[in-house]
Design a protein around this motif. Structure first.
Motif, PDB file in Angstrom:
ATOM      1  N   SER A 532       0.842  -1.199   0.000  1.00  0.00           N
ATOM      2  CA  SER A 532       0.000   0.000   0.000  1.00  0.00           C
ATOM      3  C   SER A 532       0.870   1.240   0.000  1.00  0.00           C
ATOM      4  CB  SER A 532      -0.912   0.015   1.229  1.00  0.00           C
ATOM      5  OG  SER A 532      -0.136   0.145   2.416  1.00  0.00           O
ATOM      6  N   LEU A 533       0.306   2.346  -0.491  1.00  0.00           N
ATOM      7  CA  LEU A 533       1.001   3.626  -0.549  1.00  0.00           C
ATOM      8  C   LEU A 533       0.222   4.634   0.279  1.00  0.00           C
ATOM      9  CD1 LEU A 533       3.316   5.295  -1.818  1.00  0.00           C
ATOM     10  CD2 LEU A 533       1.770   5.809  -3.718  1.00  0.00           C
ATOM     11  N   ASN A 534       0.843   5.080   1.388  1.00  0.00           N
ATOM     12  CA  ASN A 534       0.176   5.998   2.320  1.00  0.00           C
ATOM     13  C   ASN A 534      -1.192   5.462   2.754  1.00  0.00           C
ATOM     14  OD1 ASN A 534       2.354   7.693   2.180  1.00  0.00           O
ATOM     15  ND2 ASN A 534       1.376   9.243   0.900  1.00  0.00           N
ATOM     16  N   GLY A 535      -1.232   4.124   2.967  1.00  0.00           N
ATOM     17  CA  GLY A 535      -2.447   3.491   3.463  1.00  0.00           C
ATOM     18  C   GLY A 535      -3.470   3.165   2.408  1.00  0.00           C
ATOM     19  N   ASN A 536      -3.184   3.432   1.153  1.00  0.00           N
ATOM     20  CA  ASN A 536      -4.158   3.213   0.081  1.00  0.00           C
ATOM     21  C   ASN A 536      -3.619   2.254  -0.976  1.00  0.00           C
ATOM     22  OD1 ASN A 536      -6.040   5.219   1.105  1.00  0.00           O
ATOM     23  ND2 ASN A 536      -4.591   6.769   0.352  1.00  0.00           N
ATOM     24  N   GLY A 537      -4.538   1.566  -1.657  1.00  0.00           N
ATOM     25  CA  GLY A 537      -4.196   0.743  -2.801  1.00  0.00           C
ATOM     26  C   GLY A 537      -3.612  -0.606  -2.441  1.00  0.00           C
ATOM     27  N   SER A 538      -3.457  -1.403  -3.473  1.00  0.00           N
ATOM     28  CA  SER A 538      -2.844  -2.724  -3.354  1.00  0.00           C
ATOM     29  C   SER A 538      -2.029  -2.944  -4.621  1.00  0.00           C
ATOM     30  CB  SER A 538      -3.916  -3.805  -3.211  1.00  0.00           C
ATOM     31  OG  SER A 538      -3.329  -5.099  -3.209  1.00  0.00           O
TER      32      SER A 538
END
Length: 642
Positions: A532-538
């Protein structure tokens, strides 16, 4: 117009950096300033210089702004743009001497237009000045007829030569090749070497003697004389006297007007011993006249006189008249054969090797140096006996790294750290088996040398010595002990170091392709971790790298492609070509033979329309290193493994 030879001779008299054109052979000898521990000399061929001038001309859009000497721009651009390997190597370790030499040649070709230019600080780089220089230097280069080897013809052989250079540059090899099928006596100097171990001395030896009774009669038992071992002292010839006696014996076997067979005395690692102590009064013999005989014979002591008289018993020299005539009629041949004097004959050659990395062990004084020819062995690519380039590989598991790429990268680090080329590595520093250097050999010889002999006194603060967790990659981490206590080389640590250094993969490994999850077609186990990037995405491994750099670019819209590339490369993440400008990427594209080259990166268009290229070739080790490096920055970019 002044010729190039005279021009360089004149300008060098007022320059900190000497440059002289050879009388034969078509090369220029140039020097550094000598401000960092003595003047050192280097050689570069006219063809090498011509290629370099052509490289500058082809990249004039870069070099036209580098007319005033600044070390970093010249070193970096020379390393990137000089195609010639000799000039490329010198641009990184002898940047200013090379700059000064190029400037002098341009001033010469365009005289008198640039006569007032100081070649040590300025260089004239215009289209016309370069065209004129290339044209005139071509004429000079064409006037030479290069020899296949620097030392082939018998009449061109120097009597006393020291081959010096970094370890692995082929010093012993060239001597072996040149003296093949010749009579050779070899010795190696070391800290305990002295006059007696080099020349000769009395040593104890055991002989059998007949026992006698108190009356002096032989003791007989069973019809045979009774023997006993007894220790006696005999004069034993060492390397110098062995070669000296053999050389004069070859003269004794030779008819008048016939050249005697040559005798070579080879001294390995000459500066590892105290030369003044080892040579003693032999030092005077090293002054040779034009015919190759010693100018100044020296008298022997009683012990050596007896030894030589015994060795030369029954010999005669047919050329005695011509030899005696060199000494105003003095009968030196009679004195030589009686052992009264030492006089080096013209067929005795003393050649030596010197590792510059060992030069601090026993410094060689200037008076001794003047009596030798000094042949510098530059660092360059290796070639086999047929002249074919050697493509050695460092084999670490399934990964194969280009050995020459490693040599170039590590020598740049050594030069910048030590401010000297003395401890740099030559191509033959390490032995390859079937063109392959194993992980065990690489760690045991190369890594050990770097950690213990090169960087130990300078520290391991550079990013090339960083482990994946940010700690120092100490030498012990390259090994682990198995249950029996046997040391096992850790391939992942070697991979990490080579990637930290930016070493290129070999041709076969270059074609290795990692998918977006960092797996190859033949991976025994597959890893499909997401991030994840800054808590977002996969994201996959390749995807998270692209998204992180994309986010960085969005946060810094004012930055140019070059500035973004510099910012990310400063992290020293352990992967070659992590991020490139469009110009860098296209340059590699022109040179590569990799059919999947374009698939190994993804283009990102910035706010200003510029393009950067981001690698997607990340396996488990590489992505871990990438994440640690990025998360350590104050960029408000945080990557987490899901």
């Amino acid at each position: 117009m002044t010729d190039l030879y005279s021009f360089l001779e004149h300008t060098s008299s007022t320059s900190d950096f000497k440059a002289d054109l050879s009388i034969r052979g078509g090369y220029i000898t140039f020097s550094n300033s000598g401000r960092r521990g003595g003047v050192k000399y280097f050689q570069i061929g006219l063809d090498n210089i011509l290629q370099t001038l052509k490289d500058i001309y082809e990249n004039l859009n870069v070099f036209q702004f580098l007319t005033q000497y600044e070390e970093t721009p010249w070193r970096n651009n020379g390393s990137a743009l000089f195609k010639d390997p000799v000039a490329n190597a010198n641009s990184t370790v002898q940047t200013k001497p090379l700059f000064s030499t190029l400037s002098k040649i341009i001033i010469w070709a365009n005289q008198p237009e640039f006569d007032g230019v100081n070649p040590d600080s300025h260089i004239i780089l215009t289209e016309n000045s370069l065209k004129t220089t290339i044209l005139k230097l071509e004429e000079v280069a064409n006037s030479f007829k290069p020899q296949h080897s620097t030392i082939i013809k018998v009449q061109n052989k120097k009597h006393q030569i020291i081959y010096y250079g970094a370890p692995g540059t082929g010093k012993s090899y060239i001597i072996n090749e040149t003296t093949k099928n010749e009579s050779v006596i070899r010795t190696t100097f070391h800290p305990d070497s002295d006059y007696s171990t080099f020349v000769g001395a009395y040593k104890p030896t055991t002989i059998q003697v007949t026992m006698r009774d108190v009356s002096g009669h032989k003791i007989i038992e069973g019809g045979k004389e009774v023997k006993e071992d007894r220790i006696v002292y005999e004069f034993v010839n060492q390397a110098f006297l062995q070669a000296y006696i053999q050389a004069w014996k070859y003269y004794a076997e030779t008819a008048v007007d016939t050249e005697p067979r040559k005798q070579y005395l080879i001294i390995e690692e000459i500066n590892r011993g105290n030369c003044a102590q080892i040579f003693g009064d032999l030092f005077q013999l090293l002054d040779r006249n034009d015919t190759g005989f010693s100018d100044y014979p020296i008298y022997t002591d009683n012990d050596m006189r007896k030894q030589l008289l015994k060795a030369f018993e029954g010999l005669s020299i047919s050329q005695y008249e011509s030899i005696n005539s060199l000494y105003n009629g003095r009968n030196v041949i009679e004195q030589v054969l009686k052992g009264e004097i030492l006089l080096l004959p013209s067929n005795l050659y003393i050649w030596a090797t010197m590792n510059t990395s060992d030069q601090s062990l026993f410094p060689v004084d200037s008076a001794f140096k003047r009596r030798w020819e000094w042949q510098y062995m530059p660092i360059g690519k290796g070639y086999d006996d047929s002249g074919n380039e050697l493509n050695w590989k460092i084999c670490i598991g399934t990964n194969e790294y280009d050995w020459w790429s490693f040599i170039e990268k590590i020598n740049l680090q050594i030069g910048s750290t030590t401010n000297s080329e003395d401890k740099e590595l030559g191509f033959f520093f390490c032995k390859a088996q079937n063109n392959r250097i194993s992980a065990e050999t690489f760690v045991g010889k190369v890594i050990f040398y770097l950690w213990n002999d090169v960087f130990k006194d300078y520290g391991f603060d550079s990013t090339i010595f960083k482990d994946t967790d940010g700690s120092t990659l100490s030498f012990d981490k390259f090994y682990k002990a198995d249950r029996n206590g046997k040391a096992i080389v850790q391939n992942e640590k070697i991979d990490l170091f080579l990637n930290n250094l930016g070493v290129e993969m070999s041709g076969d490994s270059e074609n290795l392709f990692l998918d977006e999850n960092g797996n190859t077609e033949n991976s025994p186990t597959k890893d499909f971790s997401r991030y994840s990037l800054n808590g977002n995405g996969s994201y996959s491994k390749g995807g998270i790298v692209y998204e992180a750099i994309k986010l960085y670019a969005e946060k810094n819209p004012e930055m140019s492609a070059q500035k973004i590339v510099e910012a990310w490369l400063s992290l020293s993440i352990n992967i070659s070509n992590l991020i490139e400008t469009d110009e860098m990427w296209n340059r590699r594209k022109e040179l590569t033979k990799d059919a999947r080259f374009e698939s190994k990166s993804k283009a990102l268009t910035l706010h200003n329309g510029e393009i950067i290229h981001i690698s997607n070739q990340f396996n488990v080790n590489r992505i871990e290193n990438f994440i640690n490096c990025v998360n350590a920055q104050n960029w408000n970019i945080r990557i987490e493994k899901l």
